[in-house]
Structure formats: structure tokens, C-alpha cells
Write a protein that holds these residues in place. Structure first.
Motif, PDB file in Angstrom:
ATOM      1  N   TYR A  63       0.816  -1.213   0.000  1.00  0.00           N
ATOM      2  CA  TYR A  63       0.000   0.000   0.000  1.00  0.00           C
ATOM      3  C   TYR A  63       0.848   1.261   0.000  1.00  0.00           C
ATOM      4  CZ  TYR A  63      -3.853   3.074   1.401  1.00  0.00           C
ATOM      5  OH  TYR A  63      -4.784   4.073   1.457  1.00  0.00           O
ATOM      6  N   ARG A  69      -1.439   2.998  -2.901  1.00  0.00           N
ATOM      7  CA  ARG A  69      -2.361   4.001  -2.373  1.00  0.00           C
ATOM      8  C   ARG A  69      -2.676   5.063  -3.429  1.00  0.00           C
ATOM      9  NH1 ARG A  69      -0.557   7.916   2.525  1.00  0.00           N
ATOM     10  NH2 ARG A  69      -1.313   6.225   3.818  1.00  0.00           N
ATOM     11  N   TYR A  70      -1.724   5.334  -4.276  1.00  0.00           N
ATOM     12  CA  TYR A  70      -1.864   6.435  -5.233  1.00  0.00           C
ATOM     13  C   TYR A  70      -2.343   5.965  -6.603  1.00  0.00           C
ATOM     14  CZ  TYR A  70       1.097   8.170  -1.529  1.00  0.00           C
ATOM     15  OH  TYR A  70       1.606   8.485  -0.297  1.00  0.00           O
ATOM     16  N   GLU A  71      -2.600   4.694  -6.772  1.00  0.00           N
ATOM     17  CA  GLU A  71      -3.014   4.162  -8.072  1.00  0.00           C
ATOM     18  C   GLU A  71      -4.536   4.136  -8.189  1.00  0.00           C
ATOM     19  OE1 GLU A  71      -0.986   3.644 -10.430  1.00  0.00           O
ATOM     20  OE2 GLU A  71       0.888   3.686  -9.311  1.00  0.00           O
ATOM     21  N   VAL A  72      -4.996   3.964  -9.416  1.00  0.00           N
ATOM     22  CA  VAL A  72      -6.433   3.852  -9.641  1.00  0.00           C
ATOM     23  C   VAL A  72      -6.920   2.514  -9.084  1.00  0.00           C
ATOM     24  CG1 VAL A  72      -6.469   5.378 -11.640  1.00  0.00           C
ATOM     25  CG2 VAL A  72      -6.067   2.945 -11.963  1.00  0.00           C
ATOM     26  N   LYS A  73      -8.204   2.448  -8.772  1.00  0.00           N
ATOM     27  CA  LYS A  73      -8.756   1.274  -8.106  1.00  0.00           C
ATOM     28  C   LYS A  73      -8.609   0.008  -8.960  1.00  0.00           C
ATOM     29  CE  LYS A  73     -12.775  -0.341  -5.649  1.00  0.00           C
ATOM     30  NZ  LYS A  73     -14.105  -0.033  -5.170  1.00  0.00           N
ATOM     31  N   SER A  74      -8.770   0.111 -10.268  1.00  0.00           N
ATOM     32  CA  SER A  74      -8.693  -1.081 -11.120  1.00  0.00           C
ATOM     33  C   SER A  74      -7.287  -1.687 -11.111  1.00  0.00           C
ATOM     34  CB  SER A  74      -9.126  -0.756 -12.548  1.00  0.00           C
ATOM     35  OG  SER A  74      -8.293   0.247 -13.094  1.00  0.00           O
ATOM     36  N   ALA A  76      -5.170  -1.483  -8.576  1.00  0.00           N
ATOM     37  CA  ALA A  76      -5.028  -2.089  -7.253  1.00  0.00           C
ATOM     38  C   ALA A  76      -5.728  -3.442  -7.217  1.00  0.00           C
ATOM     39  CB  ALA A  76      -5.589  -1.164  -6.182  1.00  0.00           C
ATOM     40  N   MET A  77      -6.911  -3.536  -7.802  1.00  0.00           N
ATOM     41  CA  MET A  77      -7.641  -4.806  -7.832  1.00  0.00           C
ATOM     42  C   MET A  77      -6.926  -5.854  -8.682  1.00  0.00           C
ATOM     43  SD  MET A  77     -10.099  -4.986  -5.928  1.00  0.00           S
ATOM     44  CE  MET A  77     -10.530  -3.824  -4.704  1.00  0.00           C
TER      45      MET A  77
END
Length: 155
Positions: A63, A69-74, A76-77
Motif C-alpha cells: 500500500y 495508495r496512489y493508483e487507480v482502483k482497477s 489495485a484490484m
């Protein structure tokens, strides 16, 4: 973010990870009776606590230090989902391995008790292996020879 702010975040992260590591070491030492002679933590308490702390450290590293933490949600998923599937697969393979170990122990026990595999041809199903006690081996072989002669008569 300025370099000074970045350094503060890194040092806070290092301190947090160091404290969690010391807690894990302390749990392991207490759990195995090295701190208080004769006192042991039960494995159902010690192991989940250590696994939980280790998972939190892995989460924090990904993270914060890998900038998730600074990346787009997709994105991170796309990192988290395969990790969860890998953990699930590891648990499933460990369970499957213990099943095979138990099955192997049962087979060894049967073999140690004098049970042997005897091939008995079946009329409609082809060759079939059965497990029979050694003492009954001659009866099974006699049945096998009788089945063979019946099979030969039919053709």
C-alpha cells in the motif's frame, strides 16, 4: 510531495514495521516458553496472531512503499485479486495434500495387515482390482479362473 515529507513517511513506515516485527518475535518467544518458563501460548492463538501481523505488514508494504495508495482502483484490484486467489489455491493444495497423506497411510495399513490386490475380470466392466485378505487369495483366484472359463464359453 516534497522530499522531506517522503522521508517522514518512509521513517514512519519503517518504525511501524519494526514495532510489528518485534511484537511477532515476542509472541513467538512467549508462545514457545522462552520468556516465561513453563508458559506456552496455545497454537490457535499464536499462529493466527503471527499470520495476521505478517499479512498486515505485507499489506502496508504494498500500500505505501509500492505506491498502491496512489493508483487507480482497477490497478489495485488487478494486484489484489490474483494474490487472494494464490492464497486460496495454497490453502486448497495443502488440504488436498493432507488428504493424499491420509489415504496413503490407510493403504500402507491395509498392506501391512496382509491385504493384497487381486485382479478379477468382470464380464461387463473389464479388468477390476479388488482388495482381499491374503488368506482368501486362493478363493479369489479360483473365482477368477471360473470367470475366465465362463468368458471363454461365451465367445
Amino acid at each position: 510531495m516534497s522530499p522531506e515529507e517522503g522521508k517522514k513517511i518512509v521513517f514512519k513506515g519503517m518504525i511501524l514495521l519494526g514495532i510489528i516485527t518485534l511484537i511477532e518475535v515476542f509472541i513467538a518467544l512467549i508462545g514457545n516458553g522462552h520468556v516465561i518458563p513453563g508458559f506456552h501460548l496455545h497454537k490457535l492463538i499464536m499462529y493466527p496472531a503471527m499470520i495476521g501481523f505478517s499479512m498486515y505488514k505485507a499489506y502496508f508494504i504494498v500500500y505505501e512503499f509500492m505506491h498502491m495508495r496512489y493508483e487507480v482502483k482497477s490497478l489495485a484490484m488487478s494486484v489484489i485479486l490474483p494474490t487472494v486467489l494464490l492464497i486460496w489455491a495454497t490453502i486448497a493444495f495443502l488440504d488436498e495434500g493432507s488428504y493424499w497423506k491420509d489415504s496413503r497411510a490407510q493403504i500402507e495399513l491395509l498392506n501391512a495387515n496382509g491385504y493384497v490386490k487381486v485382479e478379477v475380470p468382470m464380464e461387463s466392466h473389464g479388468d477390476h482390482q479388488e482388495v482381499a485378505p491374503v488368506g482368501e487369495n486362493s478363493q479369489m483366484e479360483g473365482a477368477s479362473d471360473e470367470s475366465k472359463s465362463n468368458e471363454a464359453e461365451k465367445h
